[in-house]
Design a protein around this motif. Structure first.
Motif, PDB file in Angstrom:
ATOM      1  N   TYR A 103     -10.838  17.472   2.605  1.00  0.00           N
ATOM      2  CA  TYR A 103      -9.567  16.934   3.120  1.00  0.00           C
ATOM      3  C   TYR A 103      -9.745  15.464   3.503  1.00  0.00           C
ATOM      4  O   TYR A 103     -10.700  15.103   4.192  1.00  0.00           O
ATOM      5  N   GLU A 104      -8.797  14.617   3.067  1.00  0.00           N
ATOM      6  CA  GLU A 104      -8.838  13.189   3.391  1.00  0.00           C
ATOM      7  C   GLU A 104      -7.421  12.677   3.626  1.00  0.00           C
ATOM      8  O   GLU A 104      -6.491  13.063   2.910  1.00  0.00           O
ATOM      9  N   THR A 105      -7.270  11.791   4.594  1.00  0.00           N
ATOM     10  CA  THR A 105      -5.980  11.143   4.826  1.00  0.00           C
ATOM     11  C   THR A 105      -5.821   9.997   3.835  1.00  0.00           C
ATOM     12  O   THR A 105      -6.670   9.106   3.760  1.00  0.00           O
ATOM     13  N   ALA A 106      -4.750  10.030   3.048  1.00  0.00           N
ATOM     14  CA  ALA A 106      -4.514   8.997   2.039  1.00  0.00           C
ATOM     15  C   ALA A 106      -3.922   7.740   2.678  1.00  0.00           C
ATOM     16  O   ALA A 106      -3.285   7.799   3.742  1.00  0.00           O
ATOM     17  N   ASN A 107      -4.107   6.610   2.008  1.00  0.00           N
ATOM     18  CA  ASN A 107      -3.561   5.351   2.509  1.00  0.00           C
ATOM     19  C   ASN A 107      -2.051   5.277   2.320  1.00  0.00           C
ATOM     20  O   ASN A 107      -1.347   4.642   3.108  1.00  0.00           O
ATOM     21  N   ASP A 108      -1.551   5.898   1.249  1.00  0.00           N
ATOM     22  CA  ASP A 108      -0.110   5.938   0.987  1.00  0.00           C
ATOM     23  C   ASP A 108       0.169   7.092   0.037  1.00  0.00           C
ATOM     24  O   ASP A 108      -0.734   7.826  -0.344  1.00  0.00           O
ATOM     25  N   TYR A 109       1.422   7.236  -0.388  1.00  0.00           N
ATOM     26  CA  TYR A 109       1.799   8.410  -1.169  1.00  0.00           C
ATOM     27  C   TYR A 109       1.265   8.387  -2.603  1.00  0.00           C
ATOM     28  O   TYR A 109       1.352   9.391  -3.311  1.00  0.00           O
ATOM     29  N   LEU A 110       0.692   7.265  -3.028  1.00  0.00           N
ATOM     30  CA  LEU A 110       0.101   7.172  -4.367  1.00  0.00           C
ATOM     31  C   LEU A 110      -1.433   7.165  -4.342  1.00  0.00           C
ATOM     32  O   LEU A 110      -2.063   7.030  -5.391  1.00  0.00           O
ATOM     33  N   ASP A 111      -2.020   7.346  -3.173  1.00  0.00           N
ATOM     34  CA  ASP A 111      -3.476   7.274  -3.028  1.00  0.00           C
ATOM     35  C   ASP A 111      -4.122   8.626  -3.326  1.00  0.00           C
ATOM     36  O   ASP A 111      -4.722   9.263  -2.457  1.00  0.00           O
ATOM     37  N   TRP A 112      -3.969   9.063  -4.581  1.00  0.00           N
ATOM     38  CA  TRP A 112      -4.559  10.326  -5.030  1.00  0.00           C
ATOM     39  C   TRP A 112      -4.550  10.341  -6.550  1.00  0.00           C
ATOM     40  O   TRP A 112      -3.864   9.540  -7.173  1.00  0.00           O
ATOM     41  N   GLU A 113      -5.318  11.249  -7.146  1.00  0.00           N
ATOM     42  CA  GLU A 113      -5.433  11.321  -8.596  1.00  0.00           C
ATOM     43  C   GLU A 113      -4.900  12.647  -9.127  1.00  0.00           C
ATOM     44  O   GLU A 113      -5.274  13.716  -8.629  1.00  0.00           O
ATOM     45  N   VAL A 114      -4.030  12.564 -10.154  1.00  0.00           N
ATOM     46  CA  VAL A 114      -3.536  13.771 -10.823  1.00  0.00           C
ATOM     47  C   VAL A 114      -4.717  14.498 -11.465  1.00  0.00           C
ATOM     48  O   VAL A 114      -5.554  13.895 -12.131  1.00  0.00           O
ATOM     49  N   GLY A 115      -4.799  15.806 -11.243  1.00  0.00           N
ATOM     50  CA  GLY A 115      -5.865  16.602 -11.819  1.00  0.00           C
ATOM     51  C   GLY A 115      -7.103  16.713 -10.950  1.00  0.00           C
ATOM     52  O   GLY A 115      -7.933  17.600 -11.161  1.00  0.00           O
ATOM     53  N   LYS A 116      -7.240  15.818  -9.984  1.00  0.00           N
ATOM     54  CA  LYS A 116      -8.394  15.851  -9.085  1.00  0.00           C
ATOM     55  C   LYS A 116      -8.017  16.335  -7.696  1.00  0.00           C
ATOM     56  O   LYS A 116      -8.731  17.155  -7.104  1.00  0.00           O
ATOM     57  N   HIS A 117      -6.918  15.822  -7.183  1.00  0.00           N
ATOM     58  CA  HIS A 117      -6.545  16.113  -5.798  1.00  0.00           C
ATOM     59  C   HIS A 117      -5.345  17.051  -5.698  1.00  0.00           C
ATOM     60  O   HIS A 117      -4.388  16.931  -6.461  1.00  0.00           O
ATOM     61  N   GLY A 118      -5.405  17.953  -4.732  1.00  0.00           N
ATOM     62  CA  GLY A 118      -4.222  18.607  -4.233  1.00  0.00           C
ATOM     63  C   GLY A 118      -3.635  17.699  -3.170  1.00  0.00           C
ATOM     64  O   GLY A 118      -4.330  16.832  -2.620  1.00  0.00           O
ATOM     65  N   ILE A 119      -2.346  17.853  -2.889  1.00  0.00           N
ATOM     66  CA  ILE A 119      -1.708  16.965  -1.911  1.00  0.00           C
ATOM     67  C   ILE A 119      -0.851  17.764  -0.928  1.00  0.00           C
ATOM     68  O   ILE A 119      -0.201  18.728  -1.298  1.00  0.00           O
ATOM     69  N   ILE A 120      -0.910  17.336   0.311  1.00  0.00           N
ATOM     70  CA  ILE A 120      -0.028  17.841   1.365  1.00  0.00           C
ATOM     71  C   ILE A 120       0.824  16.669   1.806  1.00  0.00           C
ATOM     72  O   ILE A 120       0.297  15.606   2.158  1.00  0.00           O
ATOM     73  N   ILE A 121       2.146  16.822   1.760  1.00  0.00           N
ATOM     74  CA  ILE A 121       3.018  15.752   2.246  1.00  0.00           C
ATOM     75  C   ILE A 121       3.736  16.211   3.505  1.00  0.00           C
ATOM     76  O   ILE A 121       4.109  17.366   3.645  1.00  0.00           O
TER      77      ILE A 121
END
Length: 208
Positions: A103-121
């Protein structure tokens, strides 16, 4: 680091089959531990792409044994997006277990990679002044062929927000990213596994 295994999927199938037969579930053959986890059921029809049939889990750590037992049934029978899975659907099912990590806090809503990360908004619904949240597992955006923005917008809707999606709304999102290990098995593979390890095929005679 713990990883998702075949035995965890077998335990989920055992649990669902036992729901229909009324039999006792055999003790699982994996070690317990505390981890966030999900159970996903999909249905394969006429050799086509598997279609989601239920997916529920916990973003907080749960005991693996109790968690997989509980969510195997909850995702199969009480996912509000779908009718409960019936016993006759078993031969068409595939099950995926996911254990969430990193689990990591992203810098913004685009700070993640498709196929690598799951996302919680998490965000504020501008029409109702209420907080909303939702998650997609790491494989979802890639399987759907979504861009990051398409995934974010879909997740906003999944969270129950019907407001107009603006760049301002997106920028107000607090996003947590995570990774996962997963294991997928079709019912046919489960039957083969049971025959090999228990000298008997699973039965759903007397399904309720």
């Amino acid at each position: 680091m713990v990883t998702a295994t075949k035995e965890m999927v077998v335990y989920c199938f055992d649990t669902l089959v036992a729901h229909y037969t009324g039999e006792e579930v055999l003790p699982p053959s994996f070690e317990d531990g505390q981890h966030p986890l999900f159970v996903t059921w999909k249905k394969v029809v006429n050799g086509g792409e598997p279609r989601l049939r239920g997916c529920i889990g916990s973003l907080q750590a749960r005991g693996l044994i109790n968690g997989f037992r509980d969510y195997a049934l909850t995702s199969a029978l009480r996912d509000r997006r779908f009718p409960p899975i019936q016993a006759k659907e078993l031969p068409s099912l595939e099950c995926t277990v996911s254990i969430l990590t990193d689990y990591e806090t992203a810098n913004d809503y685009l700070d993640w990679e498709v196929g690598k990360h799951g996302i919680i908004i998490e965000f504020s619904d501008p029409d109702y002044n209420t907080r909303r949240s939702a998650t997609y597992l790491p494989e979802v955006a890639a399987q759907e062929g979504w861009t990051q923005i398409e995934a974010i917008d879909s997740l906003i809707r999944k969270a129950g927000c019907n407001s107009t999606i603006t760049e301002s709304l997106r920028k107000g999102i607090h996003l947590t990213r995570y990774q996962s290990t997963l294991f997928t098995m079709h019912y046919g593979e489960y039957v083969s596994y049971v025959k090999q390890t228990r000298s008997a095929a699973p039965s759903i005679v007397g399904a309720k």
